[in-house]
Write an enzyme that holds these catalytic residues in place. Structure first.
Site, PDB file in Angstrom:
ATOM      1  N   HIS A  27       0.844  -1.188   0.000  1.00 22.44           N
ATOM      2  CA  HIS A  27       0.000   0.000   0.000  1.00 22.44           C
ATOM      3  C   HIS A  27       0.879   1.238   0.000  1.00 22.44           C
ATOM      4  CE1 HIS A  27       0.060   0.933   4.578  1.00 22.44           C
ATOM      5  NE2 HIS A  27       1.075   0.160   4.283  1.00 22.44           N
ATOM      6  N   CYS A  46       6.566   6.409   3.845  1.00 25.40           N
ATOM      7  CA  CYS A  46       5.405   5.554   3.564  1.00 25.40           C
ATOM      8  C   CYS A  46       4.526   6.129   2.456  1.00 25.40           C
ATOM      9  CB  CYS A  46       4.589   5.335   4.831  1.00 25.40           C
ATOM     10  SG  CYS A  46       5.481   4.419   6.090  1.00 25.40           S
ATOM     11  N   HIS A  52       4.793   0.333  -0.544  1.00 25.94           N
ATOM     12  CA  HIS A  52       5.653  -0.552   0.242  1.00 25.94           C
ATOM     13  C   HIS A  52       4.779  -1.678   0.786  1.00 25.94           C
ATOM     14  CE1 HIS A  52       3.926   2.135   3.281  1.00 25.94           C
ATOM     15  NE2 HIS A  52       4.151   1.184   4.166  1.00 25.94           N
ATOM     16  N   HIS A  54       3.910  -5.107   3.609  1.00 25.17           N
ATOM     17  CA  HIS A  54       3.982  -5.646   4.959  1.00 25.17           C
ATOM     18  C   HIS A  54       3.556  -7.109   4.935  1.00 25.17           C
ATOM     19  CE1 HIS A  54       4.425  -1.749   6.948  1.00 25.17           C
ATOM     20  NE2 HIS A  54       3.460  -1.296   6.160  1.00 25.17           N
ATOM     21  N   ASP A  86      -5.065 -10.648   0.867  1.00 21.23           N
ATOM     22  CA  ASP A  86      -3.765 -11.319   0.756  1.00 21.23           C
ATOM     23  C   ASP A  86      -3.167 -11.160  -0.642  1.00 21.23           C
ATOM     24  OD1 ASP A  86      -1.586 -12.830   1.703  1.00 21.23           O
ATOM     25  OD2 ASP A  86      -2.460 -14.691   0.938  1.00 21.23           O
ATOM     26  N   HIS A  87      -1.917 -10.721  -0.668  1.00 21.78           N
ATOM     27  CA  HIS A  87      -1.152 -10.485  -1.904  1.00 21.78           C
ATOM     28  C   HIS A  87      -1.863  -9.501  -2.830  1.00 21.78           C
ATOM     29  CE1 HIS A  87       1.021 -13.972  -0.410  1.00 21.78           C
ATOM     30  NE2 HIS A  87       2.038 -13.502  -1.110  1.00 21.78           N
ATOM     31  N   GLU A 131       1.556  -5.043  12.366  1.00 25.52           N
ATOM     32  CA  GLU A 131       2.090  -4.543  11.108  1.00 25.52           C
ATOM     33  C   GLU A 131       3.573  -4.902  10.995  1.00 25.52           C
ATOM     34  OE1 GLU A 131       1.718  -0.350   8.895  1.00 25.52           O
ATOM     35  OE2 GLU A 131       2.958  -0.290  10.701  1.00 25.52           O
TER      36      GLU A 131
END
Length: 142
Positions: A27, A46, A52, A54, A86-87, A131
């Site tokens: 994100h 960020c 970037h 997580h 997810d992904h 996170e």
């Protein structure tokens, strides 16, 4: 919870069950309500235009007077967290985040709002998102 006579039979015992799941997503912290310069100032690195990622760890805590079928809870988590998040690029693949900044706090709100739709009423107690090893967000629907 059944099986204990240490407390009065009129008081309902409440247990909490947890399920931990991990998902990976990228994100960019960027508000449509701020200028590019203001976004850089507020979100720093960020706000990188390329985003970037997580590896999030999510704990779903449910409050119950009896044991909930963990298989059912796992199915709810699959539907609410794994399939849509997810992904994925949260900002581009999840419609909710087109107008909401994809902070971990807002990811917790998103998960809460969608988990309460699939769990029995009053069952969801807490969403906890790790996170990073040092950054944790807790949301209880408040």
């Amino acid at each position: 919870m059944a099986g204990s006579s240490a407390q009065s039979s009129t008081a309902e015992r409440i247990g909490y069950i947890s399920r931990i799941e991990s998902f990976s997503a990228c994100h960019r912290l960027h508000s449509i309500h701020l200028s590019d310069e203001e976004n850089k100032e507020v979100y720093g690195k960020c706000n990188n235009p390329n985003g970037h990622g997580h590896n999030y760890k999510v704990e779903i805590d449910a409050k119950t007077g009896m044991v909930m079928n963990l298989t059912d809870l796992k199915k709810c988590i699959e539907e609410v967290i794994m399939i849509p998040l997810d992904h994925k690029n949260l900002d581009k693949d999840v419609p909710y985040f087109t107008t909401v900044v994809s902070t971990t706090e807002n990811v917790a709100v998103y998960i809460w709002d969608n988990m309460v739709k699939v769990l029995p009423p009053g069952l969801l107690y807490e969403i906890k998102i790790h996170e990073t090893d040092k950054n944790v967000v807790v949301y209880r629907g408040e």
